[in-house]
Motif scaffolding. Structure first.
Motif, PDB file in Angstrom:
ATOM      1  N   HIS A 252      -6.792  15.790   5.464  1.00  0.00           N
ATOM      2  CA  HIS A 252      -6.926  15.201   3.958  1.00  0.00           C
ATOM      3  C   HIS A 252      -5.887  14.514   3.359  1.00  0.00           C
ATOM      4  N   LEU A 253      -4.615  15.115   3.503  1.00  0.00           N
ATOM      5  CA  LEU A 253      -3.557  14.369   2.716  1.00  0.00           C
ATOM      6  C   LEU A 253      -3.343  12.837   3.404  1.00  0.00           C
TER       7      LEU A 253
ATOM      8  N   ARG B  68      -5.766  10.496   2.192  1.00  0.00           N
ATOM      9  CA  ARG B  68      -5.608  10.038   0.867  1.00  0.00           C
ATOM     10  C   ARG B  68      -4.606   8.868   0.750  1.00  0.00           C
TER      11      ARG B  68
ATOM     12  N   ARG C  86      -6.221   5.627   2.355  1.00  0.00           N
ATOM     13  CA  ARG C  86      -7.231   5.169   1.448  1.00  0.00           C
ATOM     14  C   ARG C  86      -6.448   4.267   0.176  1.00  0.00           C
ATOM     15  N   ALA C  87      -5.264   4.991   0.138  1.00  0.00           N
ATOM     16  CA  ALA C  87      -4.437   4.494  -1.278  1.00  0.00           C
ATOM     17  C   ALA C  87      -4.145   2.780  -0.523  1.00  0.00           C
TER      18      ALA C  87
ATOM     19  N   ARG D  29      -6.621   0.159  -0.217  1.00  0.00           N
ATOM     20  CA  ARG D  29      -7.411  -0.324  -1.488  1.00  0.00           C
ATOM     21  C   ARG D  29      -6.395  -1.310  -2.243  1.00  0.00           C
TER      22      ARG D  29
ATOM     23  N   THR E 220      -5.051   5.913  -7.982  1.00  0.00           N
ATOM     24  CA  THR E 220      -5.678   4.675  -6.990  1.00  0.00           C
ATOM     25  C   THR E 220      -6.954   5.479  -6.279  1.00  0.00           C
TER      26      THR E 220
ATOM     27  N   LEU F  76     -10.203  16.044  -2.926  1.00  0.00           N
ATOM     28  CA  LEU F  76      -8.863  16.496  -2.366  1.00  0.00           C
ATOM     29  C   LEU F  76      -8.672  17.897  -2.692  1.00  0.00           C
TER      30      LEU F  76
ATOM     31  N   GLN G 156     -10.686  20.415  -1.229  1.00  0.00           N
ATOM     32  CA  GLN G 156     -10.522  20.501   0.213  1.00  0.00           C
ATOM     33  C   GLN G 156      -9.158  21.403   0.483  1.00  0.00           C
TER      34      GLN G 156
END
Lengths: 255, 376
Positions: A9-10, A13, A16-17, A20, B105, B114, B117
């Motif tokens: 999950h981390l 993130r 994704r950053a 983007r 972001t 998140l 999760q």
């Protein structure tokens, strides 16, 4: 299992950053391509030097630039950590039950993944202009592994510097101070046969050179170069991860 | 790494949702942030830590949220020692920091996802919970836009929503309205009241007296790392028994003389000077006012303005610390004294809407109420 889920999950993130920021994506793809084309042209005559020992300069350069990209791509990973500190994101994550080490591991994994992709692009572009991976698919995989290990190591080191200094300027200064000498005290751009003996000696202790030699070994199918250099590189990555972990613990204690 | 440890024995009595015992914190370099802070919060209670900047509010909350270790003393959340069992505490708390913890972001929904999760909520339940929170905080329309494009008030509401995803037993709100415009502040107040009705234990910090007065069932006033007063807002105010007359002199240079005049009057229990303004504590403001003014007039001291105050938390603070409340820290004297004669955190609320001084803080005098917005 739960640790793996946290890490995933981390990691998502961070990926994704990155994606983007279209400018970031374009630069991180175009820049290594430019390096291959630029250095390939600039030093083309070098391969003709007696004793250089490579079929063409691009053939020699491809794995070297793959490692250089990994080095430069991961060296500033700690900046992201500092952005999280400043935005309060790190505190928020630390207040959840997530494993502390996963917060760091996600950044290291992110750095390693990013530089592996960049290195893969390097190899593709190099192949398009005449480099031949004599080590085949396993060889290419080993180049990417060497890039990933070096990326993980420098990503971890960069995070350690960030957590110890908590200043973006100091992360940039420290990494700049290390990255260029580490590049030139290696056989990244110049055959080991032709560099001065003291550089050849210094390179033996340079993690960047371990990665370069391992990558070149994989690319050329000279497998005997791999165990020692990949082993040293892995040990270096573990040491850097340990340093980052200790720095993170120190950061949290000082809160 | 894997175990949750969610149902283990407790270290302190369950009667308190939060128990803080003689908490001390000294930072590297010798800065003493907390100098023996103690208080308790009952389950379902809204408790405020009130004090100027640097009083130790955030230090206390950071220790309770397991982000910082106490130098001495102990703190318990839901009966668990935060220093000894931080992992278990983290399952039970939501933490909304003073600095926003929103990842700019990511979209609002991604920020919330998140968070859920990391508390290992099952995907379907998490999706549902996020819909619910987005609706509750009126963020549904913006949910899939990157948070960097959101307004300050929206981001702050997202911060609170993020602290609530996993349905914590205790929520920490560290200065939830600092920096918000009056309208966003009113919205946040409504949210806090709605959460309180749901039985959540809420510890909020604020440097706005009015905010503590409006939201908290009980509060502790922190000053210089110590609790200087604790109780319900009404009890704290009742303890003062009396009114305050504030007199602003035309000539700032004659404050000392005027102070002597006022202190010599039988009606006046205490006088504090703040710039050109003197605050006199009296039993009955309306009846004492004429003789105060007459005494000043006899002494040849010209008065620019006079104000009469029912007891407010300003006075509680004044009484407890001997200094006029100044949200920016530093105590009396140097504050941005305004025409009203009382140093306040910048005026706001209804007053700013009416075209007043703008600024960011709810007015602290008992006479100003925030604009009544919808009931959540």
């Amino acid at each position: 299992m739960e640790y793996a889920a946290d890490l995933w999950h981390l990691f998502v993130r961070l990926v994704r950053a990155s994606v983007r920021m279209p400018v970031f994506v374009v630069i991180s793809i175009v820049q290594p391509i430019l390096w291959v084309l630029l250095f390939g042209q600039l030093f083309r005559a070098v391969a003709a030097l007696p004793g250089f020992g490579a079929a063409s300069y691009v053939q020699f350069l491809a794995p070297g630039i793959a490692i250089m990209t990994a080095l430069f791509g991961a060296a500033y990973s700690g900046m992201g950590m500092l952005a999280d500190v400043e935005r309060g994101v790190l505190d928020r994550l630390l207040a959840t039950p997530v494993a502390r080490s996963a917060l760091l591991a996600a950044r290291i994994l992110h750095a390693a993944t990013q530089v592996s992709l960049q290195s893969a692009i390097i190899l593709l572009v190099s192949a398009a202009i005449g480099a031949r991976p004599h080590g085949g698919i396993p060889g290419v995989a080993l180049v990417l592994l060497a890039a990933a290990l070096l990326g993980a190591a420098f990503g971890a080191f960069s995070n350690a510097v960030a957590l110890l200094t908590r200043r973006q300027e100091l992360v940039i200064a420290t990494m700049n101070f290390i990255v260029l000498p580490a590049t030139f005290l290696s056989t990244m751009m110049m055959s080991g046969n032709l560099v001065p003996p003291w550089i050849r000696t210094a390179a033996l202790f340079n993690p960047v050179n371990w990665a370069v030699v391992a990558a070149r070994g994989g690319f050329e199918g000279r497998w005997h170069l791999l165990p020692r250099n990949l082993g040293l590189l892995a040990a270096f990555a573990v040491a850097a991860a340990w340093l980052a972990t200790a720095s993170f613990a120190r950061y949290r204690r000082a809160a | 790494m894997g175990s949750h440890d969610r149902g283990s024995p407790v270290d302190a009595t369950r009667a308190h949702a939060i128990e803080v015992i003689d908490l001390r914190k000294t930072y590297a370099g010798g800065v003493v942030a907390l100098d023996g802070v103690s208080f308790t919060v009952a389950p379902g209670e809204v408790f405020a830590l009130l004090g100027p900047n640097g009083a130790g509010k955030s230090s206390t909350v950071r220790i309770l949220a397991t982000l910082s270790a106490p130098s001495a003393g102990a703190a318990f959340v839901d009966g668990l020692d935060v220093a000894a069992r931080p992992r278990e505490v983290r399952w039970r708390i939501g933490y909304v920091a003073q600095a926003s913890g929103v990842d700019p972001t990511a979209t609002g929904r991604e920020n919330l996802t998140l968070q859920g999760q990391l508390y290992r909520m099952p995907a379907a339940a998490l999706r549902e919970r996020i819909q619910e929170l987005l609706a509750l905080f009126e963020l549904t329309a913006a949910a899939d836009r990157a948070a960097i494009t959101w307004s300050g008030g929206m981001k702050r509401r997202l911060d609170v929503a993020m602290g609530l995803v996993h349905r914590p037993a205790v929520l920490f709100l560290d200065e939830p309205t600092t920096g918000l415009d009056p309208e966003s502040r009113a919205v946040m107040w409504d949210e806090v009241r709605a959460l309180a009705r749901q039985g959540l234990t809420l510890l909020l910090t604020t440097h706005y007296l009015e905010e503590a007065d409006q939201l908290a069932q009980r509060l502790a006033i922190l000053d210089g790392g110590r609790v200087v007063a604790e109780g319900t807002p009404d009890a704290l105010k009742a303890r003062l028994r009396g009114d305050r007359v504030s007199v602003e002199l035309v000539d700032r240079g004659r404050v000392a003389a005027a102070r002597e005049v006022l202190a010599g009057l039988g009606e006046v229990a205490a006088v504090v000077a703040d710039g050109a303004t003197l605050h006199a504590q009296v039993a009955h403001g309306a009846s004492a006012l004429p003789s105060l003014l007459a005494a000043l007039d006899r002494a040849g001291l010209a008065v620019a303005q006079v104000a009469l105050h029912r007891p407010s938390l300003d006075d509680v603070y004044l009484d407890a610390t001997g200094q006029v409340y100044d949200a920016e820290g530093g105590g009396g004297g140097a504050g941005p004294a305004s025409g009203g004669g009382v140093t306040r955190p910048a005026s706001g609320g209804a007053r700013a809407v009416a075209g007043g001084g703008g600024g960011a803080g709810p007015a602290s005098g008992g006479d100003v109420r925030p604009p009544n917005r919808r009931e959540a």
